[in-house]
Design a protein around this motif. Sequence first.
Motif, short mmCIF file in Angstrom:
data_model
loop_
_atom_site.label_atom_id
_atom_site.label_comp_id
_atom_site.label_asym_id
_atom_site.label_seq_id
_atom_site.Cartn_x
_atom_site.Cartn_y
_atom_site.Cartn_z
N SER A 134 9.80 -11.80 -5.82
CA SER A 134 8.57 -12.52 -6.19
C SER A 134 8.70 -12.99 -7.63
N GLY A 135 7.67 -13.67 -8.12
CA GLY A 135 7.69 -14.14 -9.50
C GLY A 135 8.19 -15.57 -9.60
N SER A 138 -2.23 -9.08 -2.96
CA SER A 138 -2.06 -7.68 -2.53
C SER A 138 -0.84 -7.00 -3.17
N GLY A 139 -1.04 -5.77 -3.59
CA GLY A 139 0.07 -4.96 -4.09
C GLY A 139 0.31 -5.11 -5.58
N GLY A 166 4.94 -16.89 -7.54
CA GLY A 166 5.45 -17.24 -8.86
C GLY A 166 4.46 -17.91 -9.80
N ASN A 214 11.07 -6.00 -5.23
CA ASN A 214 10.44 -4.70 -5.00
C ASN A 214 10.74 -4.16 -3.62
C1 LIG Z 1 5.01 -4.73 -6.23
C2 LIG Z 1 4.53 -5.64 -5.13
C3 LIG Z 1 3.83 -5.09 -4.05
C4 LIG Z 1 3.37 -5.93 -3.02
N1 LIG Z 1 2.67 -5.39 -1.98
C5 LIG Z 1 2.17 -6.20 -0.99
C6 LIG Z 1 1.39 -5.66 0.08
O1 LIG Z 1 1.11 -4.45 0.15
N2 LIG Z 1 0.94 -6.53 1.04
C7 LIG Z 1 1.21 -7.88 1.00
O2 LIG Z 1 0.79 -8.61 1.90
N3 LIG Z 1 1.93 -8.41 -0.02
C8 LIG Z 1 2.41 -7.61 -1.00
N4 LIG Z 1 3.12 -8.15 -2.05
C9 LIG Z 1 3.36 -9.62 -2.10
C10 LIG Z 1 2.39 -10.32 -3.05
O3 LIG Z 1 1.05 -10.15 -2.66
C11 LIG Z 1 2.71 -11.84 -3.11
O4 LIG Z 1 2.54 -12.40 -1.84
C12 LIG Z 1 4.14 -12.11 -3.59
O5 LIG Z 1 4.51 -11.21 -4.60
C13 LIG Z 1 4.32 -13.56 -4.10
O6 LIG Z 1 3.49 -13.82 -5.21
P1 LIG Z 1 4.00 -13.66 -6.75
O7 LIG Z 1 5.31 -14.36 -6.85
O8 LIG Z 1 2.91 -14.27 -7.55
O9 LIG Z 1 4.13 -12.19 -6.98
C14 LIG Z 1 3.61 -7.33 -3.08
C15 LIG Z 1 4.30 -7.86 -4.19
C16 LIG Z 1 4.77 -7.03 -5.20
C17 LIG Z 1 5.50 -7.64 -6.39
#
Ligand SMILES: Cc1cc2nc3c(=O)[nH]c(=O)nc-3n(C[C@H](O)[C@H](O)[C@H](O)COP(=O)(O)O)c2cc1C
Length: 297
Positions: free
Chosen positions: A208-209, A21-22, A236, A69
């Motif tokens: 995140s990342g 999401s997002g 990540g 973010n």
């Molecule tokens: C720009 C951005 C917007 C996000 N918006 C949401 C959201 O609306 N709802 C949600 O549950 N998680 C949201 N997340 C979290 C991501 O879905 C994810 O759980 C988190 O970024 C960890 O994964 P990653 O490290 O692969 O990004 C958002 C993350 C980012 C970077």
Amino acid sequence: MIDLSVKIGELELKTPIVLASGTCGYGIELKGITDFGAVGAITIKGVSLTPKEGNPPPRIFETPCGVLNRIGLENPGIEKVLELMPEMRKPGVPLIANLHAETVDDFKKLAALCMDFDAIELNLSCPNVKEGGIVWGKDPSLAGRVTGEVRKVTKKTLIVKLTPNTDRLEDVALACEEAGADALSLVNTYQGMEIDLDTWEAWRGGLSGPAIRPLALFAVRRVYEKVKIPLIGMGGIKDENDAIKFFLAGASAIGLGSIMLRDPEAPRRVLSGIIKYLKERNLHGIKDIKGRLRWKD
Ligand SMILES: Cc1cc2nc3c(=O)[nH]c(=O)nc-3n(C[C@H](O)[C@H](O)[C@H](O)COP(=O)(O)O)c2cc1C
């Protein structure tokens, strides 16, 4: 023959790759860029009952190996999002509605309005305004209550998205399972901050990342050892090696988040890598590796 299909509640995913999401909008934005044949499900950007403006800029900060973010859950409200349904359906991939609300009643109303989605994901990283603003997912009894109440109003596959910003993660996970969640997704972002060196202004945000990958992996393992329902692991993941680590830790499916902002072709790349890894080891599917790590300490 490699079988990459996964069942999450009643949701049948053709591949174990879920767009988080997002980071993928409503899927519509990725048309012509992302190969949806590699995607098991799209989780839409978080939606609330009424529109939310979100935070003023800056909203995204680059950090070493990650992004911070503070979007502030901007969205046009559920009514407008439902109008996008015909467009969102075009990729032919199951759609998960990511919901956020400040009260149990609003979560229930939202869930009841999501009949056209294939599954519902409750974002428990937002505050419960009626009870002192405590984040739903920090407290097992709050998390269990909101999950149980939403369970009463929908038969859809119910996924609860956990926040890692709690020292009671396993108890929260168990409370959600006991209250009727079909699956858990984890992790959401880790709390962090950034400071402007000229103005000394500071902002709180969610990290995140790749920076959070070892933390997220450990969170997934801890929850896997506690609950029986399937987990969608994320945090990540940038390539197949990261994805496979999450499967070994216990995830049934994985989420691609921040990587989608940099490489929207990641789903095909990661999927091909997973298939190669399995083939080289004569394995037949995710079930052959799920949870199979061996602790060395
Ligand atoms: C720009 C951005 C917007 C996000 N918006 C949401 C959201 O609306 N709802 C949600 O549950 N998680 C949201 N997340 C979290 C991501 O879905 C994810 O759980 C988190 O970024 C960890 O994964 P990653 O490290 O692969 O990004 C958002 C993350 C980012 C970077």
